[in-house]
Design an enzyme around this catalytic site. Structure first.
Site, PDB file in Angstrom:
ATOM      1  CE  LYS A  37      -1.206  -1.242   4.036  1.00  8.75           C
ATOM      2  NZ  LYS A  37      -1.794  -1.766   5.285  1.00  8.75           N
ATOM      3  CE1 TYR A 261       8.418  32.052   4.983  1.00 13.09           C
ATOM      4  CE2 TYR A 261       9.045  29.742   4.940  1.00 13.09           C
ATOM      5  CZ  TYR A 261       8.749  30.917   4.276  1.00 13.09           C
ATOM      6  OH  TYR A 261       8.778  30.945   2.918  1.00 13.09           O
TER       7      TYR A 261
HETATM    8  C1  LIG Z   1      -1.268  -2.656   6.109  1.00 15.40           C
HETATM    9  C2  LIG Z   1      -1.806  -3.989   6.392  1.00 15.40           C
HETATM   10  C3  LIG Z   1      -0.972  -5.022   6.838  1.00 15.40           C
HETATM   11  C4  LIG Z   1       0.496  -4.813   7.172  1.00 15.40           C
HETATM   12  O1  LIG Z   1       0.635  -4.264   8.456  1.00 15.40           O
HETATM   13  P1  LIG Z   1       2.084  -4.050   9.104  1.00 15.40           P
HETATM   14  O2  LIG Z   1       1.791  -3.519  10.451  1.00 15.40           O
HETATM   15  O3  LIG Z   1       2.794  -3.090   8.224  1.00 15.40           O
HETATM   16  O4  LIG Z   1       2.735  -5.374   9.131  1.00 15.40           O
HETATM   17  C5  LIG Z   1      -1.512  -6.284   6.983  1.00 15.40           C
HETATM   18  N1  LIG Z   1      -2.814  -6.503   6.731  1.00 15.40           N
HETATM   19  C6  LIG Z   1      -3.661  -5.536   6.333  1.00 15.40           C
HETATM   20  C7  LIG Z   1      -5.084  -5.851   6.085  1.00 15.40           C
HETATM   21  C8  LIG Z   1      -3.186  -4.240   6.159  1.00 15.40           C
HETATM   22  O5  LIG Z   1      -4.028  -3.275   5.778  1.00 15.40           O
END
Ligand SMILES: *Cc1c(COP(=O)(O)O)cnc(C)c1O
Length: 368
Positions: A37, A261
């Site tokens: 992702k 800033y």
């Molecule tokens: C993002 C995700 C993972 C991975 O999680 P981590 O904490 O990065 O290991 C696993 N399963 C689902 C459904 C996710 O959305």
């Protein structure tokens, strides 16, 4: 001509392969699903997928359809599970790109059924054991199973859930989720259909090894980042993500002058202030203003003043640091290291967010 921005992300595909090997050894014959992702947690989805596919990952998971299509266009041939619910208009691409989707309700079964004229659609049932976002409610499960048994156009391949808290041994909420999931998968329909059962993310894999079942989905751990010390002591993966830049300006500023800033930092004595060409416009968190540090010549120096959109300023004191010198904002230099977890803590967020925020303006250089 390739124009390299003076600030860049360096991703070690070599280290990524090592991490994958370490996790493969931990899970034995179980399937290894790598979540990709958000541009593979900022590492670059295509390069990571190409490396992981050869290095022994069996399955990929993505959040949305566009990520899945990108992978198929790069000739990634392993199964791809789309985690988020899809809209009607998206479903027609599912068979076309040979994807697997998540089912969280009876309404979704009906919606998918309407879109299956192109052939059966492969799905994984997502069970809500406690996250309370997507996923089938436990009270609806029996009805859903009944509907699925009468719907041959839906080819159910797996059943899964997701931990909301799995970063400690004996976490009571995670334990409750695990029990609910065990109850679900003991249902005669699930047993009979021999589905792929999966629930473990990185934390779950380590703290609930009995929950590894048929497949695991470690994301953060594959990228070598471990969210707790007990994990770090036991699993010897290492980060494959570094953030590098070069000093783009250097000058001495007098005592009493303010930096940047809002003039949020006033010099208590004359000092050399160097400018680094990276800012929140690249995804480097503004919350690190007057808090973060960078490495130059193997030493830590503080970020002073507010992080700007395109640059940040560093106080190097009486060190004669010049334009063009290498700066590490995340990663190792000499004996020092700035970890993503350190930055996350300073910015009061989690390592996942730190990684995902980096923009495409920052080029990614892949070390193979
Ligand atoms: C993002 C995700 C993972 C991975 O999680 P981590 O904490 O990065 O290991 C696993 N399963 C689902 C459904 C996710 O959305």
């Amino acid at each position: 001509m390739e124009i390299l921005h003076p600030a860049r992300i360096e991703v070690s595909l070599k280290q990524l392969r090592k991490n994958i090997q370490i996790i493969r050894n931990l899970i034995g014959k179980r399937l290894y699903c790598l979540p990709l992702k958000a541009n593979a947690y900022g590492h670059g989805i295509c390069e990571v997928a190409e490396t992981a596919q050869i290095a022994g990952v069996d399955y990929f998971a993505v959040a949305c359809l566009s990520e899945a299509i990108l992978l198929r266009e790069k000739e990634i041939t392993k199964p791809i599970l789309v985690l988020s619910p899809l809209q009607n208009s998206e479903l027609f691409n599912v068979s076309r790109y040979d994807l697997e989707i998540s089912i969280s309700s009876i309404e979704q079964v009906k919606q998918v059924q309407k879109a299956t004229s192109l052939g059966p659609i492969r799905t994984h049932i997502r069970i809500d054991t406690g996250m309370h976002c997507t996923g089938v409610r436990l009270c609806e499960m029996n009805d859903l199973f009944q509907v699925l048994q009468k719907t041959p156009s839906i080819d159910v391949r797996g059943i899964y859930s997701h931990f909301a808290t799995a970063d400690a041994f004996n976490d009571s909420f995670a334990q409750k989720q695990w029990q609910e999931f065990q109850r679900t998968i003991s249902h005669p329909y699930i047993k009979k259909s021999k589905l792929l059962r999966h629930i473990c993310n990185s934390g779950g894999m380590f703290f609930f090894p009995e929950a590894q079942l048929d497949m695991v989905r470690p994301g953060l751990m594959t990228f070598g980042i471990l969210s707790t010390d007990s994990l770090a002591q036991n699993i010897h993966v290492a980060p494959c993500f570094e953030l590098h830049a070069q000093v783009c300006f250097s000058k001495i500023v007098q005592k009493g002058k303010g930096i940047g800033y809002g003039q949020s930092y006033i010099l208590s004595k004359d000092a050399r202030i160097v400018t680094i060409p990276i800012g929140y416009g690249d995804g480097y968190l503004r919350a690190l203003s007057n808090k973060g540090e960078v490495l130059i010549r193997g030493k830590r120096f503080p970020i002073v003043g507010h992080v700007c959109m395109d640059q940040l300023m560093v106080n190097v004191g009486d060190q004669d640091i010049q334009v063009g010198e290498d700066v590490v904002l995340i990663g190792k230099q000499g004996n020092e290291e700035i970890a993503v977890t350190e930055i996350a803590k300073l910015a009061q967020t989690i390592p996942y967010e730190v990684l995902c925020l980096f923009k495409s303006r920052l080029q990614r250089k892949y070390l193979r």
